[in-house]
Design a protein around this motif. Structure first.
Motif, PDB file in Angstrom:
ATOM      1  N   GLN A 186       0.823  -1.216   0.000  1.00 32.48           N
ATOM      2  CA  GLN A 186       0.000   0.000   0.000  1.00 32.48           C
ATOM      3  C   GLN A 186       0.853   1.261   0.000  1.00 32.48           C
ATOM      4  O   GLN A 186       0.351   2.357   0.275  1.00 32.48           O
ATOM      5  N   GLY A 191      -0.217   6.238   5.250  1.00 32.93           N
ATOM      6  CA  GLY A 191      -1.029   5.354   6.078  1.00 32.93           C
ATOM      7  C   GLY A 191      -2.305   5.978   6.616  1.00 32.93           C
ATOM      8  O   GLY A 191      -3.018   5.346   7.415  1.00 32.93           O
ATOM      9  N   SER A 213      -7.281   3.907   0.224  1.00 28.45           N
ATOM     10  CA  SER A 213      -6.031   3.153   0.290  1.00 28.45           C
ATOM     11  C   SER A 213      -5.510   2.948  -1.116  1.00 28.45           C
ATOM     12  O   SER A 213      -6.287   2.947  -2.076  1.00 28.45           O
ATOM     13  N   THR A 297      -6.284  -2.074   4.936  1.00 24.22           N
ATOM     14  CA  THR A 297      -4.893  -2.397   4.620  1.00 24.22           C
ATOM     15  C   THR A 297      -4.738  -3.756   3.944  1.00 24.22           C
ATOM     16  O   THR A 297      -4.044  -3.894   2.939  1.00 24.22           O
TER      17      THR A 297
END
Length: 515
Positions: A186, A191, A213, A297
């Motif tokens: 990713q 984040g 994401s 994630t």
């Protein structure tokens, strides 16, 4: 979220229209708003091009053409006297301001913020940009000898079917086993999964507040599908995408009566656990219940693992976050071009798409990891370079959701005029807007002029905000008119504000088609 309201007739104002065909702006297939089924080399940066010509300075006066005096005054009737309203109408060819009311007032634009997102994306990434997703690893014989890495570059369009297609591509290359783990890369995004201002409603599980994401699936949502069975027996229930949600409990098939399906999602390690309950009527069709994923994630990794095993590729390891320094790209998936992706913004007002486009813009222009703040800064810089901003203008997120952005109708009309006059942007920008009475969020509005297809615009709706910005086209030889109307302070009176805007746009159309 948007409720159709009764419209006043425009036929008496406008009369019959000839059908207009706008070059390069023909209607194309629309992205379905369907999070239920739902984008290793980095993509090349866009090539440098000569800057577009500067926009002409906006007229500061609020002079209104006599034809619009009554229309501007009528924007706020008794029910909207306490609302804040800003409006401007500009001739696209000449730049002449035909009507204005508080055009420099800073207001929350709601989803009219997507006008800025779409324009900036087309200008900085270009309409032929495609989002990539890759599978990489080391293949020997019929095995991936180590880990298989799936890497995302911000594609908002990825669906379960795309993962199945990638898995089949790997199978056709002869792969029958992944010895190691499925690694989810990713790193193209930072984040921070929650877009700016989305924290204002932290406990909302609805799909429209889904996180972003670099690798996303089905707009980072999960959907429970429920189909009734035999009466008094269990209904069929499953989740899409597969592999991420453990299902507990059962749903009964009942006789007559309202459905009482209950769904509770709770974290279960790196996945989710769903507890279902209640009943569904035996005559009900397939019911869908969509919820956002809190942490996306590893979502794509679990979906890939499930689809690989579904087509006969065994996976020996687990799903983890990570990447590989060595390994070959074995499968490369590309999205539709950006010009097509933007239909989800302009026509369907998709918040997830808008936030993904804005953040990926930062990754392409400024490099990874992409940050939303850098995307909005790049957009703001482009606006300022071309004279399209206004004092105090704030572009904080790409969707316009919640209380984030501040724009002026003067800025919006300057942007609309500039884009329309730029051959590199015009056709693709106009094509992604809703057509009044025909499609998108405007399919129930402007019914009397739908056959002429003369209203092309972006709507905006929040509890306290109603907005509409776009173009009204006239007969051949007459310049399009760009308009923007934004109401703030209309909580509980949104339908009244929407009706007021529609009546105003009908006046613009009458003016355009005057003899």
């Amino acid at each position: 979220m948007r409720r159709p309201v009764a419209r006043g007739s425009a036929e008496s104002l406008l009369g019959p229209f000839p059908r207009l065909l706008l070059a390069g702006a023909a209607s194309a297939a629309i992205f379905a708003r369907a999070p239920v089924a739902a984008s290793d080399d980095a993509p090349a940066a866009p090539s440098a091009e000569a800057p577009a010509p500067k926009a002409e300075a906006a007229k500061e006066s609020e002079t209104t053409d006599p034809a619009f005096v009554d229309a501007v005054a009528a924007l706020t009737g008794k029910s909207l006297q306490n609302a804040k309203v800003s409006a401007e109408v500009v001739d696209v060819d000449t730049g002449k301001v035909l009507a204005s009311r508080e055009p420099h007032a800073l207001l929350n634009p709601a989803s009219n913020a997507k006008v800025y997102t779409a324009a900036c994306a087309l200008a900085l990434l270009h309409g032929n940009h495609r989002y990539q997703t890759t599978l990489a690893g080391t293949m020997k014989g019929g095995e991936i000898t180590g880990a298989l890495v799936i890497r995302g570059y911000g594609d908002p369009t990825l669906r379960t079917a795309d993962f199945l297609e990638m898995a089949r591509d790997l199978h056709q290359r002869g792969v029958r086993r992944v010895v190691g783990d499925i690694l989810v890369d990713q790193r193209f995004f930072d984040g921070e999964h929650t877009p700016p201002a989305f924290e204002q409603q932290p406990n909302e599980w609805a799909y429209f507040r889904a996180p972003v994401s670099a690798l996303a699936v089905n707009e980072n949502t999960v959907t429970l599908h429920v189909r009734p069975g035999e009466e008094d027996g269990n209904a069929s229930a499953y989740f899409d995408p597969p592999g991420f949600v453990d299902l507990k409990g059962s749903i009964k098939t009942a006789g007559e009566g309202a459905d009482t399906v209950g769904l509770k999602l709770t974290p279960a390690g790196t996945r989710l656990e769903a507890t279902v309950s209640g009943s569904i009527g035996k005559r009900s069709g397939l019911a869908r219940y969509t919820r956002r994923v809190e942490d996306p994630t590893l979502l794509g990794g679990y979906v890939l693992k499930q689809t690989l095993e579904q087509i006969g590729i065994k996976v020996g390891g687990e799903v983890k976050a990570g990447s590989l320094e060595k390994g070959n790209v074995l499968v490369r998936h590309e999205s539709e071009p950006l010009s097509t992706v933007l239909y989800a913004l302009g026509k369907q007002s998709d918040n997830f798409y808008a936030e993904m486009v804005m953040k990926s813009l930062a990754g392409e222009v400024k490099g990874k990891p992409a940050k939303t703040k850098e995307g909005t800064e790049a957009c703001t810089a482009w606006l300022e370079k071309n004279g399209l901003s206004d004092t105090g203008l704030v572009v904080k997120n790409g969707s316009g959701l919640f209380d984030a952005n501040r724009v002026t109708t003067a800025s919006v009309t300057k942007l609309l005029r500039f884009v329309h006059r730029d051959a590199a942007l015009s056709s693709e920008f106009v094509a992604q807007l809703s057509i009044g009475g025909v499609d998108g969020t405007l399919h129930t509005r402007f019914q009397k002029v739908r056959h002429a297809r003369i209203v092309r615009a972006k709507s905006g709706t929040l509890d306290d905000t109603i907005a509409l910005s776009g173009y009204v086209y006239g007969p051949p030889g007459r310049s399009p008119l760009a308009f923007s109307v934004i109401f703030n302070g209309v909580a509980g009176k949104g339908s009244n504000a929407r009706q007021s805007i529609d009546a105003f746009v009908e006046k613009i159309a009458a003016y355009q088609w005057r003899k």
